[in-house]
Design an enzyme around this catalytic site. Structure first.
Site, PDB file in Angstrom:
ATOM      1  N   GLY A  14      -4.964 -33.729  23.832  1.00 13.32           N
ATOM      2  CA  GLY A  14      -5.437 -33.482  22.863  1.00 13.32           C
ATOM      3  C   GLY A  14      -6.329 -32.381  22.618  1.00 13.32           C
ATOM      4  O   GLY A  14      -6.346 -31.711  23.603  1.00 13.32           O
ATOM      5  N   ARG A  18     -12.266 -29.780  17.057  1.00 11.30           N
ATOM      6  CA  ARG A  18     -13.662 -29.937  16.314  1.00 11.30           C
ATOM      7  C   ARG A  18     -15.294 -29.009  17.196  1.00 11.30           C
ATOM      8  O   ARG A  18     -15.947 -28.820  17.003  1.00 11.30           O
ATOM      9  CB  ARG A  18     -13.961 -31.575  15.937  1.00 11.30           C
ATOM     10  CG  ARG A  18     -13.873 -31.299  14.552  1.00 11.30           C
ATOM     11  CD  ARG A  18     -13.693 -33.117  15.070  1.00 11.30           C
ATOM     12  NE  ARG A  18     -13.292 -33.755  15.172  1.00 11.30           N
ATOM     13  CZ  ARG A  18     -13.461 -35.798  15.562  1.00 11.30           C
ATOM     14  NH1 ARG A  18     -14.432 -35.675  15.016  1.00 11.30           N
ATOM     15  NH2 ARG A  18     -12.297 -36.093  16.398  1.00 11.30           N
ATOM     16  N   LYS A  25     -10.399 -28.046  25.405  1.00 11.85           N
ATOM     17  CA  LYS A  25     -12.082 -29.191  25.961  1.00 11.85           C
ATOM     18  C   LYS A  25     -12.456 -29.724  26.404  1.00 11.85           C
ATOM     19  O   LYS A  25     -13.719 -29.700  27.181  1.00 11.85           O
ATOM     20  CB  LYS A  25     -12.147 -30.600  24.344  1.00 11.85           C
ATOM     21  CG  LYS A  25     -13.013 -31.496  24.177  1.00 11.85           C
ATOM     22  CD  LYS A  25     -12.852 -32.567  23.524  1.00 11.85           C
ATOM     23  CE  LYS A  25     -11.785 -33.376  23.278  1.00 11.85           C
ATOM     24  NZ  LYS A  25     -12.242 -34.690  22.449  1.00 11.85           N
ATOM     25  N   GLN A  76       2.082 -33.414  27.676  1.00 11.26           N
ATOM     26  CA  GLN A  76       3.252 -33.733  26.919  1.00 11.26           C
ATOM     27  C   GLN A  76       2.593 -32.444  25.546  1.00 11.26           C
ATOM     28  O   GLN A  76       1.833 -32.279  25.074  1.00 11.26           O
ATOM     29  CB  GLN A  76       1.580 -34.442  26.466  1.00 11.26           C
ATOM     30  CG  GLN A  76       2.742 -35.085  25.490  1.00 11.26           C
ATOM     31  CD  GLN A  76       1.357 -36.017  24.718  1.00 11.26           C
ATOM     32  OE1 GLN A  76      -0.314 -35.814  24.294  1.00 11.26           O
ATOM     33  NE2 GLN A  76       0.786 -37.380  23.822  1.00 11.26           N
ATOM     34  N   THR A  82      -1.765 -41.389  21.517  1.00 11.91           N
ATOM     35  CA  THR A  82      -1.743 -41.613  23.532  1.00 11.91           C
ATOM     36  C   THR A  82      -0.676 -42.714  24.277  1.00 11.91           C
ATOM     37  O   THR A  82      -1.010 -42.468  25.970  1.00 11.91           O
ATOM     38  CB  THR A  82      -3.201 -43.187  23.301  1.00 11.91           C
ATOM     39  OG1 THR A  82      -2.930 -44.058  22.131  1.00 11.91           O
ATOM     40  CG2 THR A  82      -4.585 -41.714  22.628  1.00 11.91           C
ATOM     41  N   TYR A 103     -10.048 -40.852  30.220  1.00  7.40           N
ATOM     42  CA  TYR A 103     -10.097 -40.091  29.075  1.00  7.40           C
ATOM     43  C   TYR A 103     -11.055 -38.636  29.551  1.00  7.40           C
ATOM     44  O   TYR A 103     -11.551 -39.079  29.895  1.00  7.40           O
ATOM     45  CB  TYR A 103     -10.601 -40.359  27.354  1.00  7.40           C
ATOM     46  CG  TYR A 103     -10.227 -40.907  26.861  1.00  7.40           C
ATOM     47  CD1 TYR A 103      -8.858 -41.499  27.258  1.00  7.40           C
ATOM     48  CD2 TYR A 103      -9.941 -41.591  25.590  1.00  7.40           C
ATOM     49  CE1 TYR A 103      -7.912 -42.755  25.910  1.00  7.40           C
ATOM     50  CE2 TYR A 103     -10.196 -42.541  24.832  1.00  7.40           C
ATOM     51  CZ  TYR A 103      -8.586 -42.620  25.086  1.00  7.40           C
ATOM     52  OH  TYR A 103      -8.045 -43.843  24.353  1.00  7.40           O
ATOM     53  N   ASN A 169     -13.066 -50.809  21.188  1.00  7.43           N
ATOM     54  CA  ASN A 169     -11.649 -50.333  22.304  1.00  7.43           C
ATOM     55  C   ASN A 169     -12.385 -48.839  22.696  1.00  7.43           C
ATOM     56  O   ASN A 169     -12.126 -48.013  22.276  1.00  7.43           O
ATOM     57  CB  ASN A 169     -10.197 -50.371  21.950  1.00  7.43           C
ATOM     58  CG  ASN A 169      -9.476 -49.816  23.106  1.00  7.43           C
ATOM     59  OD1 ASN A 169      -9.515 -49.328  24.202  1.00  7.43           O
ATOM     60  ND2 ASN A 169      -8.258 -48.654  22.430  1.00  7.43           N
ATOM     61  N   ASN A 377     -46.839  -5.537  56.137  1.00  7.97           N
ATOM     62  CA  ASN A 377     -47.568  -5.529  54.884  1.00  7.97           C
ATOM     63  C   ASN A 377     -46.770  -4.362  53.627  1.00  7.97           C
ATOM     64  O   ASN A 377     -46.730  -3.174  54.542  1.00  7.97           O
ATOM     65  CB  ASN A 377     -48.973  -4.986  55.370  1.00  7.97           C
ATOM     66  CG  ASN A 377     -49.742  -5.561  53.697  1.00  7.97           C
ATOM     67  OD1 ASN A 377     -49.925  -6.524  52.777  1.00  7.97           O
ATOM     68  ND2 ASN A 377     -49.593  -4.257  53.150  1.00  7.97           N
ATOM     69  N   ARG A 440     -45.684  14.000  52.201  1.00  5.15           N
ATOM     70  CA  ARG A 440     -46.125  14.313  51.337  1.00  5.15           C
ATOM     71  C   ARG A 440     -46.492  15.766  51.140  1.00  5.15           C
ATOM     72  O   ARG A 440     -47.207  16.602  51.793  1.00  5.15           O
ATOM     73  CB  ARG A 440     -48.086  13.466  51.582  1.00  5.15           C
ATOM     74  CG  ARG A 440     -48.239  12.925  49.907  1.00  5.15           C
ATOM     75  CD  ARG A 440     -49.543  12.377  50.372  1.00  5.15           C
ATOM     76  NE  ARG A 440     -49.474  11.164  50.763  1.00  5.15           N
ATOM     77  CZ  ARG A 440     -50.561  10.915  51.553  1.00  5.15           C
ATOM     78  NH1 ARG A 440     -51.325  11.002  51.804  1.00  5.15           N
ATOM     79  NH2 ARG A 440     -50.476   9.312  52.478  1.00  5.15           N
TER      80      ARG A 440
HETATM   81  C1  UD1 Z   1      -8.273 -44.114  20.757  1.00  4.48           C
HETATM   82  C2  UD1 Z   1      -8.033 -45.064  20.929  1.00  4.48           C
HETATM   83  C3  UD1 Z   1      -8.618 -45.675  19.813  1.00  4.48           C
HETATM   84  C4  UD1 Z   1     -10.459 -46.332  20.525  1.00  4.48           C
HETATM   85  C5  UD1 Z   1     -10.031 -44.405  20.197  1.00  4.48           C
HETATM   86  C6  UD1 Z   1     -12.526 -44.556  21.950  1.00  4.48           C
HETATM   87  C7  UD1 Z   1      -5.338 -45.119  20.595  1.00  4.48           C
HETATM   88  C8  UD1 Z   1      -4.383 -45.295  20.166  1.00  4.48           C
HETATM   89  N1  UD1 Z   1      -6.718 -45.398  20.226  1.00  4.48           N
HETATM   90  O1  UD1 Z   1      -8.327 -43.635  19.507  1.00  4.48           O
HETATM   91  O2  UD1 Z   1      -8.196 -47.403  19.977  1.00  4.48           O
HETATM   92  O3  UD1 Z   1     -10.727 -46.729  20.136  1.00  4.48           O
HETATM   93  O4  UD1 Z   1      -9.625 -43.748  21.651  1.00  4.48           O
HETATM   94  O5  UD1 Z   1     -12.346 -43.240  21.714  1.00  4.48           O
HETATM   95  O6  UD1 Z   1      -4.905 -44.998  21.810  1.00  4.48           O
HETATM   96  N2  UD1 Z   1      -4.871 -37.793  24.083  1.00  4.48           N
HETATM   97  C9  UD1 Z   1      -3.300 -37.051  24.854  1.00  4.48           C
HETATM   98  N3  UD1 Z   1      -2.693 -37.079  23.822  1.00  4.48           N
HETATM   99  C10 UD1 Z   1      -2.437 -37.568  22.467  1.00  4.48           C
HETATM  100  C11 UD1 Z   1      -3.452 -38.124  21.659  1.00  4.48           C
HETATM  101  C12 UD1 Z   1      -4.835 -37.896  22.673  1.00  4.48           C
HETATM  102  O7  UD1 Z   1      -3.413 -36.557  25.776  1.00  4.48           O
HETATM  103  O8  UD1 Z   1      -1.249 -37.422  22.382  1.00  4.48           O
HETATM  104  C13 UD1 Z   1      -5.845 -38.249  24.688  1.00  4.48           C
HETATM  105  C14 UD1 Z   1      -6.760 -37.248  24.076  1.00  4.48           C
HETATM  106  O9  UD1 Z   1      -6.851 -35.966  24.768  1.00  4.48           O
HETATM  107  C15 UD1 Z   1      -7.802 -38.083  24.318  1.00  4.48           C
HETATM  108  C16 UD1 Z   1      -7.606 -39.298  24.241  1.00  4.48           C
HETATM  109  O10 UD1 Z   1      -5.828 -39.270  24.596  1.00  4.48           O
HETATM  110  O11 UD1 Z   1      -8.556 -37.860  25.072  1.00  4.48           O
HETATM  111  C17 UD1 Z   1      -7.469 -40.073  23.341  1.00  4.48           C
HETATM  112  O12 UD1 Z   1      -7.580 -39.674  21.938  1.00  4.48           O
HETATM  113  P1  UD1 Z   1      -7.954 -39.753  20.283  1.00  4.48           P
HETATM  114  O13 UD1 Z   1      -7.446 -38.733  19.639  1.00  4.48           O
HETATM  115  O14 UD1 Z   1      -9.772 -39.416  20.483  1.00  4.48           O
HETATM  116  O15 UD1 Z   1      -7.767 -40.903  20.355  1.00  4.48           O
HETATM  117  P2  UD1 Z   1      -8.197 -41.759  18.766  1.00  4.48           P
HETATM  118  O16 UD1 Z   1      -7.861 -41.899  17.933  1.00  4.48           O
HETATM  119  O17 UD1 Z   1     -10.377 -42.066  19.278  1.00  4.48           O
END
Ligand code: UD1
Ligand code: MG
Length: 458
Positions: A14, A18, A25, A76, A82, A103, A169, A377, A440
């Site tokens: 990701g 933010r 991150k 990726q 995800t 994660y 989740n 000393n 001195r």
């Molecule tokens: C995801 C879950 C959600 C859960 C939440 C918990 C999915 C669709 N949703 O949502 O159900 O409640 O986490 O925090 O899985 N990442 C990648 N590649 C991507 C997208 C994300 O590696 O293409 C990684 C991000 O870096 C992160 C993790 O996956 O570490 C979660 O991604 P994030 O975008 O935060 O998922 P949420 O939308 O919050």
């Protein structure tokens, strides 16, 4: 507990926009260590045979930060969700073993929680780590019918009834790798975000008759993720509170458990007192009965028993012997080794030097690249001139030497056992044992001298 066979996949592709940072991150430090390093340690602690990290944004920097041979990397790009992320990891994992998904931005999950999840999954179930929360906003919701998990619906795709569900989740799950391969290739992206959701594997598993089970974290912070600096700061406090509680439990006295920061490993013997504002980095061990006063920074050092470190000291890569007194405002730099009952006072800097027991450097001195004996000393303002601009040289000060104030020892130079150096000496040749050496300008007094008077202007 070690697992006979386990894959761990860490999602870390990701963008982390933010965080408002150029640094990826998962490289942001929590307690002095990158968030991803915490997650990798967790994976290793579980005995994972295969660890695969999925990277995207800033992937090269992330890889470079972890040259460890036990990590496989999957790319990726672009980031399509995800589910798509996990798919990239499949070629790197053992198809016969259960796979735990973590994660990279959820750094504080405890082993016990993950053991429960892994056990619930066994070899053939899909196990989800879920939690009941008061404010489920933003999370995927666990949809159950008659108590059985049927699917997960994301916030953005949920209707009002689904949004009212309080079981969320956390994102962590365990599934058999072979089933994952099947489910992930069957994912679509017809949803509010146009992404391949990992969470959609739940409905696929249910439709195949695969058992879907849940486990729950021991504490809410174990599944908290970091999206911004405020959340990072909150988890830092959680981590520090946990460390402080463990220290108190082990018998260390903390003036204020909310005002200690441990960014590494701190071990304390019995009856150690730590005042407010102390920061510990790397490996620090503190002997029995030692007091660390307010606002000290200690990094990779060993402090003996019965030591008093007064406020505002900085100690790094150093060893302090028992019953020594350090500070206030002392700096012990790398390579400092102090024997027992050594006194280092205010505004003294010691570097790459051995100082044997009972010696005192109490005021405004610099001792570098020096071997100092016992019961020496050192007078106020003494400087070892160890550097000629190109090379460093050693100073040797033998036992029972007395050095007067404001002395410079131009290295390489040796002060023999029992020697005395007169105040103000600039020592450029060895000083013989047991003698007074002084360099001195001769003192003179002029009886006829008159102090200049102001010239009167008219
Ligand atoms: C995801 C879950 C959600 C859960 C939440 C918990 C999915 C669709 N949703 O949502 O159900 O409640 O986490 O925090 O899985 N990442 C990648 N590649 C991507 C997208 C994300 O590696 O293409 C990684 C991000 O870096 C992160 C993790 O996956 O570490 C979660 O991604 P994030 O975008 O935060 O998922 P949420 O939308 O919050
Ligand atoms: Mg998220």
């Amino acid at each position: 507990m070690k697992n006979s066979s386990l894959n761990v996949v860490i999602l870390a592709a990701g963008a982390g926009k933010r965080m408002r940072s150029e640094v990826p991150k998962v490289l942001h430090p929590l307690a002095g260590k990158a968030m991803l390093a915490h997650v990798l340690d967790t994976a290793r602690g579980l005995g994972a045979q295969k660890i695969c990290v999925v990277v995207g944004h800033g992937g090269d920097a992330v890889r470079a930060a972890f040259p460890a041979p036990d990590i496989d990397w999957a790319d990726q790009s672009p980031q399509l969700g995800t589910g798509h992320a996990l798919l990239q990891a499949l070629p790197h994992i053992d198809p016969a073993a259960p796979t735990l998904v973590l994660y990279g931005d959820v750094p504080l999950t405890r082993d016990a929680t993950l053991h429960r999840l892994i056990e619930a999954a066994g070899q053939s179930n899909l196990a989800l780590l879920t939690a009941q929360v008061l404010n489920p906003h933003g999370y995927g919701r666990i949809v159950r019918i008659d108590g059985q998990v049927k699917r997960i619906v994301e916030e953005k795709d949920a209707d009002d009834a689904e949004r009212a569900i309080g079981e969320i989740n956390t994102g962590m799950l365990v599934a058999p790798a072979a089933a994952l391969a099947r489910w992930l290739t069957g994912l679509g992206n017809q949803n509010a975000q146009g992404e391949y959701y990992l969470t959609d594997i739940v409905a696929l598993a249910v439709s195949e008759g695969c058992k879907v089970v849940t486990a729950h974290p021991g504490a809410a912070w174990e599944t908290d993720g970091v999206n911004n600096k405020a959340q990072l700061a909150q988890l830092e406090r959680v981590y520090q509170r946990n460390i402080a509680e463990a220290l108190l439990e082990a018998g260390t006295t903390l003036a204020d458990p909310a005002r200690i920061d441990v960014r590494g490993e701190l071990t304390c013997e019995a009856d150690v007192f730590i005042d407010v504002g102390c920061v510990f980095e790397g490996k620090v061990s503190v002997g029995a009965g030692t007091t660390l006063s307010a606002n000290c920074v200690l990094k990779n050092c060993t402090i003996g028993a019965g030591v008093l470190v007064k406020p505002f000291c900085h100690i790094e890569d150093a060893v302090v012997g028992a019953n020594s007194i350090i500070g206030p405002y002392a700096r012990l730099r790398p390579g400092t080794k102090l024997g027992n009952e050594v006194h280092i006072g205010n505004f003294c800097e010691i570097k790459n030097s051995d100082i044997a027991s009972g010696s005192k450097v109490n005021h405004l001195s610099y001792i570098g690249d020096t071997s100092m004996g016992s019961r020496v000393n050192i007078g106020a303002g003494t400087i070892t001139c160890n550097y000629d601009g190109a090379n460093k040289f050693r100073t040797v000060i033998e036992d029972d030497v007395f050095i007067g104030s404001d002395t410079q020892l131009v290295a390489p130079v040796t002060v023999g056992r029992g020697a005395t150096l007169g105040a103000g000496t600039t020592l450029t040749k060895d000083a013989p044992a047991d003698q007074l050496t002084v360099s001195r300008a001769k003192q003179i007094s002029m009886a006829s001298w008159k102090r200049p008077q102001k010239i009167k202007k008219d």
